[in-house]
Structures are given as structure tokens and as C-alpha cells.
Design a protein around this motif. Structure first.
Motif, PDB file in Angstrom:
ATOM      1  N   ARG A 304     -13.793  40.960 -31.841  1.00  0.00           N
ATOM      2  CA  ARG A 304     -12.459  41.554 -31.945  1.00  0.00           C
ATOM      3  C   ARG A 304     -12.476  43.031 -32.325  1.00  0.00           C
ATOM      4  N   PHE A 305     -13.589  43.510 -32.904  1.00  0.00           N
ATOM      5  CA  PHE A 305     -13.614  44.899 -33.361  1.00  0.00           C
ATOM      6  C   PHE A 305     -14.973  45.513 -33.071  1.00  0.00           C
ATOM      7  N   ARG A 306     -14.955  46.771 -32.666  1.00  0.00           N
ATOM      8  CA  ARG A 306     -16.178  47.469 -32.312  1.00  0.00           C
ATOM      9  C   ARG A 306     -16.770  48.141 -33.550  1.00  0.00           C
ATOM     10  N   PHE A 307     -17.613  47.420 -34.268  1.00  0.00           N
ATOM     11  CA  PHE A 307     -18.321  48.018 -35.396  1.00  0.00           C
ATOM     12  C   PHE A 307     -19.435  48.917 -34.877  1.00  0.00           C
ATOM     13  N   GLN A 308     -19.682  49.999 -35.588  1.00  0.00           N
ATOM     14  CA  GLN A 308     -20.768  50.881 -35.184  1.00  0.00           C
ATOM     15  C   GLN A 308     -22.121  50.424 -35.730  1.00  0.00           C
ATOM     16  N   LYS A 309     -22.068  49.636 -36.794  1.00  0.00           N
ATOM     17  CA  LYS A 309     -23.320  49.215 -37.402  1.00  0.00           C
ATOM     18  C   LYS A 309     -23.137  47.896 -38.139  1.00  0.00           C
ATOM     19  N   LEU A 310     -24.217  47.102 -38.197  1.00  0.00           N
ATOM     20  CA  LEU A 310     -24.300  45.907 -39.035  1.00  0.00           C
ATOM     21  C   LEU A 310     -25.388  46.133 -40.072  1.00  0.00           C
ATOM     22  N   LYS A 311     -25.216  45.533 -41.244  1.00  0.00           N
ATOM     23  CA  LYS A 311     -26.265  45.562 -42.247  1.00  0.00           C
ATOM     24  C   LYS A 311     -26.712  44.126 -42.499  1.00  0.00           C
ATOM     25  N   ILE A 312     -27.978  43.843 -42.181  1.00  0.00           N
ATOM     26  CA  ILE A 312     -28.511  42.495 -42.385  1.00  0.00           C
ATOM     27  C   ILE A 312     -28.631  42.235 -43.870  1.00  0.00           C
ATOM     28  N   ASP A 313     -28.067  41.136 -44.320  1.00  0.00           N
ATOM     29  CA  ASP A 313     -28.052  40.834 -45.745  1.00  0.00           C
ATOM     30  C   ASP A 313     -29.472  40.680 -46.286  1.00  0.00           C
ATOM     31  N   ARG A 314     -29.663  41.146 -47.509  1.00  0.00           N
ATOM     32  CA  ARG A 314     -30.983  41.111 -48.141  1.00  0.00           C
ATOM     33  C   ARG A 314     -31.505  39.688 -48.318  1.00  0.00           C
ATOM     34  N   LEU A 315     -30.617  38.703 -48.293  1.00  0.00           N
ATOM     35  CA  LEU A 315     -31.038  37.310 -48.391  1.00  0.00           C
ATOM     36  C   LEU A 315     -32.039  36.966 -47.293  1.00  0.00           C
ATOM     37  N   PHE A 316     -31.775  37.414 -46.069  1.00  0.00           N
ATOM     38  CA  PHE A 316     -32.664  37.115 -44.941  1.00  0.00           C
ATOM     39  C   PHE A 316     -33.894  38.006 -44.957  1.00  0.00           C
ATOM     40  N   VAL A 317     -33.707  39.278 -45.304  1.00  0.00           N
ATOM     41  CA  VAL A 317     -34.840  40.210 -45.349  1.00  0.00           C
ATOM     42  C   VAL A 317     -35.860  39.752 -46.385  1.00  0.00           C
ATOM     43  N   GLY A 318     -35.373  39.288 -47.525  1.00  0.00           N
ATOM     44  CA  GLY A 318     -36.266  38.872 -48.591  1.00  0.00           C
ATOM     45  C   GLY A 318     -37.107  37.654 -48.250  1.00  0.00           C
ATOM     46  N   ARG A 319     -36.686  36.878 -47.246  1.00  0.00           N
ATOM     47  CA  ARG A 319     -37.410  35.648 -46.882  1.00  0.00           C
ATOM     48  C   ARG A 319     -38.215  35.783 -45.598  1.00  0.00           C
ATOM     49  N   LEU A 320     -38.268  36.987 -45.052  1.00  0.00           N
ATOM     50  CA  LEU A 320     -38.896  37.180 -43.748  1.00  0.00           C
ATOM     51  C   LEU A 320     -40.329  36.681 -43.683  1.00  0.00           C
ATOM     52  N   THR A 321     -41.121  36.960 -44.702  1.00  0.00           N
ATOM     53  CA  THR A 321     -42.546  36.679 -44.628  1.00  0.00           C
ATOM     54  C   THR A 321     -42.892  35.216 -44.887  1.00  0.00           C
ATOM     55  N   GLU A 322     -41.924  34.422 -45.329  1.00  0.00           N
ATOM     56  CA  GLU A 322     -42.267  33.048 -45.714  1.00  0.00           C
ATOM     57  C   GLU A 322     -41.343  31.987 -45.132  1.00  0.00           C
ATOM     58  N   ASP A 323     -40.327  32.380 -44.410  1.00  0.00           N
ATOM     59  CA  ASP A 323     -39.322  31.429 -43.938  1.00  0.00           C
ATOM     60  C   ASP A 323     -39.064  31.645 -42.447  1.00  0.00           C
ATOM     61  N   GLN A 324     -39.476  30.683 -41.635  1.00  0.00           N
ATOM     62  CA  GLN A 324     -39.314  30.805 -40.192  1.00  0.00           C
ATOM     63  C   GLN A 324     -37.844  30.899 -39.786  1.00  0.00           C
ATOM     64  N   SER A 325     -36.968  30.166 -40.475  1.00  0.00           N
ATOM     65  CA  SER A 325     -35.550  30.213 -40.116  1.00  0.00           C
ATOM     66  C   SER A 325     -34.974  31.600 -40.386  1.00  0.00           C
ATOM     67  N   ALA A 326     -35.397  32.247 -41.484  1.00  0.00           N
ATOM     68  CA  ALA A 326     -34.937  33.607 -41.764  1.00  0.00           C
ATOM     69  C   ALA A 326     -35.417  34.564 -40.686  1.00  0.00           C
ATOM     70  N   ARG A 327     -36.675  34.403 -40.242  1.00  0.00           N
ATOM     71  CA  ARG A 327     -37.193  35.257 -39.176  1.00  0.00           C
ATOM     72  C   ARG A 327     -36.404  35.064 -37.888  1.00  0.00           C
ATOM     73  N   SER A 328     -36.050  33.821 -37.596  1.00  0.00           N
ATOM     74  CA  SER A 328     -35.298  33.537 -36.373  1.00  0.00           C
ATOM     75  C   SER A 328     -33.900  34.144 -36.430  1.00  0.00           C
ATOM     76  N   ILE A 329     -33.270  34.050 -37.600  1.00  0.00           N
ATOM     77  CA  ILE A 329     -31.916  34.619 -37.758  1.00  0.00           C
ATOM     78  C   ILE A 329     -31.952  36.133 -37.600  1.00  0.00           C
ATOM     79  N   VAL A 330     -32.920  36.782 -38.249  1.00  0.00           N
ATOM     80  CA  VAL A 330     -33.025  38.237 -38.151  1.00  0.00           C
ATOM     81  C   VAL A 330     -33.307  38.645 -36.711  1.00  0.00           C
ATOM     82  N   LYS A 331     -34.194  37.933 -36.047  1.00  0.00           N
ATOM     83  CA  LYS A 331     -34.503  38.238 -34.648  1.00  0.00           C
ATOM     84  C   LYS A 331     -33.259  38.111 -33.774  1.00  0.00           C
TER      85      LYS A 331
END
Length: 414
Positions: A304-331
Motif C-alpha cells: 500500500r505504500f512505497r517505503f524507501q527502505k526497510l530495516k531488518i530487525d536485530r532479532l533475525f540478525v542476531g540469530r543468523l549464524t545459528e538459526d536456519q529459519s532466521a537465515r531463510s527469513i533474512v534471505k
């Protein structure tokens, strides 16, 4: 428990307000009574707020059950003279004697819990939690001090750098801080909720935008400034005019200002918020959706709205190296954003492994303690004056080489 109806203005537009309002209240009252059992009472406090009194043994479980019944009942469509309407509901709960023994204590603490529920989105309930809410519960004196903070120059801004994939500083996020002359540093988590409830956040927010713009105007034209907007600010119809006046006074180009909002802003009054954001966008200001991925309807707002940028929540970034689901969401977020032409900033980058993985997947920008802590305006000026941060470039290139030399994701260092 305190029960708050939400999004009423939007659903009552297009018909006679007075009749639509009375009709809706009657239907809401009927549904609330239908949810109650023997010995339970409901009353309207005024406006869009009701209070429910429940006398039970197993208080938390039975109170939660009743609150869920109310939320479910009020979620169902209302018929207002042939017009279908949906409303949102948030509920705050206080328990006697754990949270108070007088009616005033219980009402106050239910309202405090309601505040957290409302900012969590529609259909949420929250219990008063002394571990979380004690600062807010003891806030009368703090409110008085906060009134004086602006005129006494007790508020300051710190600036946290945001880097691009080549290690250049491309933006700073302005973060409000309050140093009280006696109490010392008061965390934002304590004073921002008070400012929002009492509407102090409007003048405080204007001060923050103007101060940040005045600081950023001397930086390189490629370096932007980001300022967070409170839900209270976004729902002010004169916000676009205020921002335009600030840009004119400070001389900052509109496209160098980023205004960050969370999904909670849109959940409170989506249509009204989108109208204000659209006017800000028309000025050339960049609108950023913060904490992306944590809300249940983020994708609908991207449509509905043209945002210029998204910020990925630190919750997912913090789990990148150990959580496959977090990696999939970020990807998935990065892939979708690339398709939509939306920039992405990863928040909470604290390890080289996280930085390498995000960079390899095409993330545009990086923010976190690995790269830079919030700093003073003077230090921000020095960083912004540099064309690049060589140490950062070397670091990112090094971890990128390590990433490509390995078998995919780098393991967490022990």
C-alpha cells in the motif's frame, strides 16, 4: 481490565457520525455483556474505553480467557446501517491484590498494561508487570521533570553511523538521550512512553528533527540523517508542514532526511498514518519501515505504500549464524526488497560473521556495535567528513573472502 476500541475514526467516516457512533457503541456493549459470566461487570469509562471487573480464583488464567473472548467477539464484523465495519481491540489487565488494592490503583495499572498492549498491535492483551512497568507506575515526578527537560537543555542527540557494503558512512541515526541533573542518565525506554502518553513527544520530536537536520546540513551531500517518529507524531496532521518548515530553516535537502516508523504506527490508524506519510514522501523525505519482520501485516503495508527502505530487525540478525529459519527469513526479505527496489539496512550487526553473511546476500547497509556505537555530534561530524572508513572496508573485505573460501555460512567463533 481496561478495554480500548481502535480505528473508530476510519470506520465511521462516510456516514452520519453521531448515529454511527451510538449504533457501534450499542453493539459493542451487547457483545461485551455476552462475553461475561455471572458476577462479572462491564462499564464504559468514556470515549472508546471500557472497564471490566472480574472476581475469580485462578486470576491470570481466567482473566486471560475472558480477555481472549472479548477480543474474538469484537473482531467480528459490525453492521452499521448496511456498512460493514471492523474495529481493533487492546486490553490491559491488573490483578488484585498483586497489582493494587484500591480501585484507582487497579485502574491506573490496567491502563499502563493497556499502553503496552496498544503498542503491540490490535488484538493484543497485556498484564501489568511490575518488572517492566514499575518505572511508568512511578512516573508522576518524572513527568514533571520531563516537562522542564526541553527548556533546560537536558535532552541531547547521539548519532549511530550506518555503513554501506564498501564501508562508507552513508547515514546516521539520531537517538534521543536525557541526562537529568540529579537522576543522571534516564534510558529512553523509561521516558519515551511517558512522553507519548502525555503528548510531550510532539515538541520533543520536533526538537529532535530540527537538531538532527541542523547537524547534518554540513555533512557530505551523500550522507543522510535518520530520525525516529513516534506514533503520536505520525498521527499529527500538521507533521508534514512542520517538517517542511524545519527543512527550510536548516537548509537540509529533503532527500537527506529519513523518518523511521514502526508497524505499530500503521496499526493504530492506518489510513490516517498513510496520508501523513504520503505528504512527507511528496516533500522528498525518505520513509523507512523499522523493525521489519516482527509485525503480522508488514507485507500488506509494503503493497500500500512505497517505503524507501526497510530495516531488518536485530532479532533475525542476531540469530543468523545459528538459526536456519532466521537465515531463510533474512534471505527472503533481501530478495523481496531487491525485486521491489527498496533499500535494506540490517540492524544489530555485532559480529564479522553476521556482516559477511549479510553482505554476501546483497544487503545495502549495516548498523550495529561491530561498526560503530552512538556518538556525539562532534564525532559524527568527523566521521561524515571522511570519504570512506578504510578499516571498515578492510574488515568487510576480509570476512567476505573468508565467507567465499568456506562452505557457506561461517560458524560462530567459540
Amino acid at each position: 481490565m481496561s478495554v480500548l476500541l481502535q480505528a473508530l475514526k476510519a470506520i465511521l467516516q462516510g456516514g452520519p457520525f453521531q448515529w454511527g457512533w451510538i449504533n457501534l457503541l450499542r453493539q459493542v456493549a451487547g457483545r461485551l455483556r455476552a462475553c461475561l459470566r455471572k458476577g462479572e461487570l462491564v462499564a464504559r469509562l468514556g470515549g472508546d474505553e471500557f472497564v471490566v471487573l472480574q472476581a475469580i480464583d485462578d486470576q491470570s488464567e481466567q482473566a486471560s480467557d475472558l480477555a481472549q473472548r472479548i477480543i474474538q467477539s469484537l473482531t467480528e464484523v459490525f453492521d452499521l446501517e448496511g456498512r460493514r465495519a471492523h474495529i481493533g481491540t487492546s486490553i490491559g489487565i491488573a490483578i488484585c491484590p498483586a497489582n493494587g488494592v484500591t480501585p484507582q490503583q487497579l485502574l491506573t495499572r490496567a491502563d499502563i498494561a493497556l499502553y503496552r498492549a496498544k503498542h503491540s498491535g490490535r488484538g493484543c492483551l497485556r498484564f501489568f508487570d511490575p518488572a517492566i512497568d514499575h518505572e511508568v507506575d512511578d512516573r508522576p515526578q518524572l513527568e514533571q521533570e520531563l516537562r522542564k527537560a526541553l527548556v533546560k537543555d537536558e535532552l541531547t542527540l547521539l548519532y549511530q553511523p550506518i555503513f554501506d557494503a564498501d564501508g562508507r558512512v552513508v547515514c546516521f541515526e539520531a537517538l534521543m538521550r536525557w541526562t537529568h541533573p540529579i537522576l543522571g542518565e534516564i534510558p529512553p525506554s523509561r521516558f519515551i512512553p511517558i512522553a507519548e502518553v502525555r503528548k510531550f513527544i510532539v515538541p520533543m520530536g520536533e526538537w529532535a528533527i530540527e537538531t538532527a537536520c541542523a547537524t547534518a546540513v554540513s555533512w557530505s551531500s551523500s550522507c543522510r540523517i535518520a530520525v525516529n517518529l513516534s506514533p503520536v507524531q505520525v498521527l499529527q496532521p500538521d507533521l508534514p508542514g512542520t517538517v517542511e518548515a524545519i527543512l527550510q530553516r536548516t537548509g537540509l535537502a529533503a532527500d537527506r532526511l529519513e523518518l523511521e516508523i514502526t508497524e505499530g504506527v500503521l496499526l493504530q490508524d492506518g489510513e490516517r498514518a498513510l496520508t501523513v506519510l504520503g505528504k512527507l514522501n511528496a516533500l522528498g523525505v525518505r520513509i523507512v519501515l523499522d523493525d521489519f519482520g516482527t509485525g503480522y501485516s508488514s507485507l500488506s503495508y509494503l503493497h500500500r505504500f512505497r517505503f524507501q527502505k526497510l530495516k531488518i530487525d536485530r532479532l533475525f540478525v542476531g540469530r543468523l549464524t545459528e538459526d536456519q529459519s532466521a537465515r531463510s527469513i533474512v534471505k527472503a526479505i533481501l530478495s523481496m526488497s531487491q525485486e521491489l527496489g527498496i533499500e535494506v539496512t540490517a540492524e544489530g550487526v555485532e559480529t564479522t560473521q553476521q556482516a559477511s553473511m549479510l553482505r554476501a546476500q546483497g544487503c545495502n547497509e549495516f548498523q550495529g556495535f561491530l561498526l560503530g556505537h552512538p556518538t556525539t555530534a562532534e564525532t559524527a561530524n568527523e566521521l561524515a567528513a571522511q570519504s570512506s572508513t578504510l578499516n571498515m572496508v578492510e574488515q568487510l573485505r576480509a570476512v567476505s573472502r573468508e565467507f567465499h573460501a568456506g562452505d557457506g555460512y561461517i560458524k560462530q567463533a567459540s
